[in-house]
Design a protein around this motif. Structure first.
Motif, PDB file in Angstrom:
ATOM      1  N   ILE A  55      39.483  40.973  45.407  1.00 17.85           N
ATOM      2  CA  ILE A  55      39.637  39.825  46.242  1.00 17.85           C
ATOM      3  C   ILE A  55      37.777  39.002  45.993  1.00 17.85           C
ATOM      4  N   VAL A  56      36.902  39.976  46.324  1.00 20.68           N
ATOM      5  CA  VAL A  56      35.556  39.451  46.331  1.00 20.68           C
ATOM      6  C   VAL A  56      35.311  38.808  45.056  1.00 20.68           C
ATOM      7  N   THR A  81      37.328  37.870  42.580  1.00 25.19           N
ATOM      8  CA  THR A  81      38.241  36.514  42.246  1.00 25.19           C
ATOM      9  C   THR A  81      37.419  35.440  43.037  1.00 25.19           C
ATOM     10  N   MET A  82      36.961  35.799  44.237  1.00 27.79           N
ATOM     11  CA  MET A  82      36.317  34.739  44.908  1.00 27.79           C
ATOM     12  C   MET A  82      34.921  34.189  44.282  1.00 27.79           C
ATOM     13  N   VAL A  83      33.922  35.207  44.039  1.00 27.77           N
ATOM     14  CA  VAL A  83      32.751  34.875  43.508  1.00 27.77           C
ATOM     15  C   VAL A  83      32.873  34.215  42.024  1.00 27.77           C
ATOM     16  N   PHE A  84      33.887  34.578  41.409  1.00 29.44           N
ATOM     17  CA  PHE A  84      33.577  34.193  39.883  1.00 29.44           C
ATOM     18  C   PHE A  84      34.873  33.081  39.480  1.00 29.44           C
ATOM     19  N   LEU A  85      35.907  33.049  40.450  1.00 34.01           N
ATOM     20  CA  LEU A  85      36.712  32.258  39.914  1.00 34.01           C
ATOM     21  C   LEU A  85      37.145  31.177  41.170  1.00 34.01           C
ATOM     22  N   GLY A  86      36.569  31.613  42.257  1.00 36.28           N
ATOM     23  CA  GLY A  86      36.882  30.934  43.318  1.00 36.28           C
ATOM     24  C   GLY A  86      38.129  30.806  44.052  1.00 36.28           C
ATOM     25  N   LEU A  87      38.511  30.240  45.315  1.00 37.11           N
ATOM     26  CA  LEU A  87      39.770  30.242  45.835  1.00 37.11           C
ATOM     27  C   LEU A  87      40.798  29.507  45.361  1.00 37.11           C
TER      28      LEU A  87
END
Lengths: 196, 196
Positions: A185-186, A188-194
Motif C-alpha cells: 500500500i505504501v 502504491t501510494m508513494v509512486f502511483l498515488g491513490l
C-alpha cells in the motif's frame, strides 16, 4: 525469556533486557524512565540490573544502533543495486516500511529521540543522513525524468519518510496486516498515488 | 505582545499566554512543564500567572481546542460540498496540510498527546474521529471507483494523515516554502504519486 548467556544473568538474555527497556522507554519516555523502574519491570533488584547493563545510555545506544543498522543495511543494498534511481527509491521505501513493521519498538524509540545526550545526538545525525540519502534519490530520479519536475525533492523525501514513520503510531505486528501488505500500500501510494 | 485585554494582565493577551505555553509544552513536554516554569518564561511571578490562567490543563484544553477546531471546520466545509468523495478527500488533504503549515505549534501539541488526563483523552478521541472521517472518505471514493480497489482504506487514510502530520517535524512558516507549495506537493503525492 528463560535463557542464560555469558553476558546476562540467568533468566534474561542481553536482548531480552534491551527489548523490555525499549518498551518502557517508549511507554514512559526515555528521560522519565529510571534504572530503578527498569529493574522493577524486570523483577530485578536495583543492584542486580547493573549485572546486565552499565547505564541507561548504553541501553539507548544498543537499541538505536539496532534500528539504525536496519537503515544502513538498506542503503548498502541500495548502493549495490544497478538501475534507475526510481527503482532504488522504490526498494528503499519498501525496505523502510518492512523494517518498521518488523521492529516497530526499536524504530519508535529512534523516531522519538529529542534529547541532548551524545548517544541521542549521534543517532539523530545518522537519521538525518538517511533522510538526506532518500532526498538524494528523489533528486536523482527527478533528473532521470522519472519523477514530476514540480516536486521539491527535499519535501517529497521527507513526506514519504514521514508517511512510513507514521506507521509506528498504529501498526502492530500482532494484527491481521502483514508487513508485506503494508509495504504494497505504501509503495502504491508513494509512486502511483491513490487515484485511478 | 504589548496588548491589554479584559482577560489578561497588562503586557500579555490571553492568546499570547496560550501561544507561549504551547511552545514550552512542545519543547519540554506537557507533563514536564510546570506552572512555575511557564511563569518564568513569561516573566511573571508564580502567583501572577494565575491572573491569566487557572491551570495548566485549561491551557492545554484551549490549545487543543484550537487545533481541533481547524479540523472540525474542514469537516463541516467538506460535508457542505457536493460532488464525488475523491474531490472531498482532496479538499480535506489540502486543508489539513494548510492548517498544519499555518498553525504548526498547536497541531504539534495535539499530535504529541499521550497522556491520561480528561482533556488529553477527549482531544485524542476527537483526533480519532477525524481519522475515521478521512478513512470513510477513502472508502467512499473507492466504492465510487476513483481509488485503487486493492488499497485498504483504514491503512491509506492513516498513511495520508501520517504524511501530512509529519510536517510538524520540520516545516517552519518562517522558511521559504509557502503552505500552498507544500499542499501542492502533498496533493500530488497522495493522489497522483511521485512517478510519472
Amino acid at each position: 525469556m528463560e535463557t542464560q548467556t555469558k553476558q546476562g544473568r540467568p533468566g534474561y538474555s542481553r536482548e531480552d533486557v534491551t527489548r523490555i527497556a525499549v518498551q518502557e522507554f517508549n511507554a514512559r519516555g526515555y528521560e522519565a524512565t529510571s534504572m530503578g523502574e527498569l529493574a522493577k519491570v524486570l523483577g530485578l533488584s536495583k543492584s542486580a540490573i547493573y549485572h546486565h547493563i552499565s547505564s541507561k545510555e548504553e541501553l539507548l545506544k544498543e537499541a538505536t544502533d539496532r534500528a539504525l543498522k536496519l537503515l544502513d543495511d538498506l542503503v548498502a543494498e541500495c548502493d549495490r543495486t544497478q538501475g534507475p534511481a526510481v527503482a532504488r527509491l522504490r526498494f528503499l521505501v519498501r525496505g523502510t516500511t518492512l523494517a518498521l513493521c518488523r521492529e516497530p519498538e526499536y524504530v519508535t524509540l529512534l523516531l522519538r529521540l529529542r534529547g541532548n545526550s551524545e548517544v541521542e545526538t549521534a543517532a539523530m545525525a545518522r537519521r538525518r543522513a538517511f533522510t538526506g540519502y532518500v532526498v538524494g534519490l528523489v533528486e536523482a530520479a527527478q533528473k532521470e525524468g522519472a519523477i514530476d519536475a514540480d516536486v521539491v525533492p527535499g519535501v517529497a523525501g521527507r513526506l514519504l519518510l514521514g508517511m512510513v514513520n507514521s506507521l509506528v503510531e498504529w501498526y502492530s505486528p500482532a494484527g491481521s496486516l502483514e508487513p508485506e501488505d503494508v509495504a504494497d500500500i505504501v509503495e502504491t501510494m508513494v509512486f502511483l498515488g491513490l487515484e485511478l
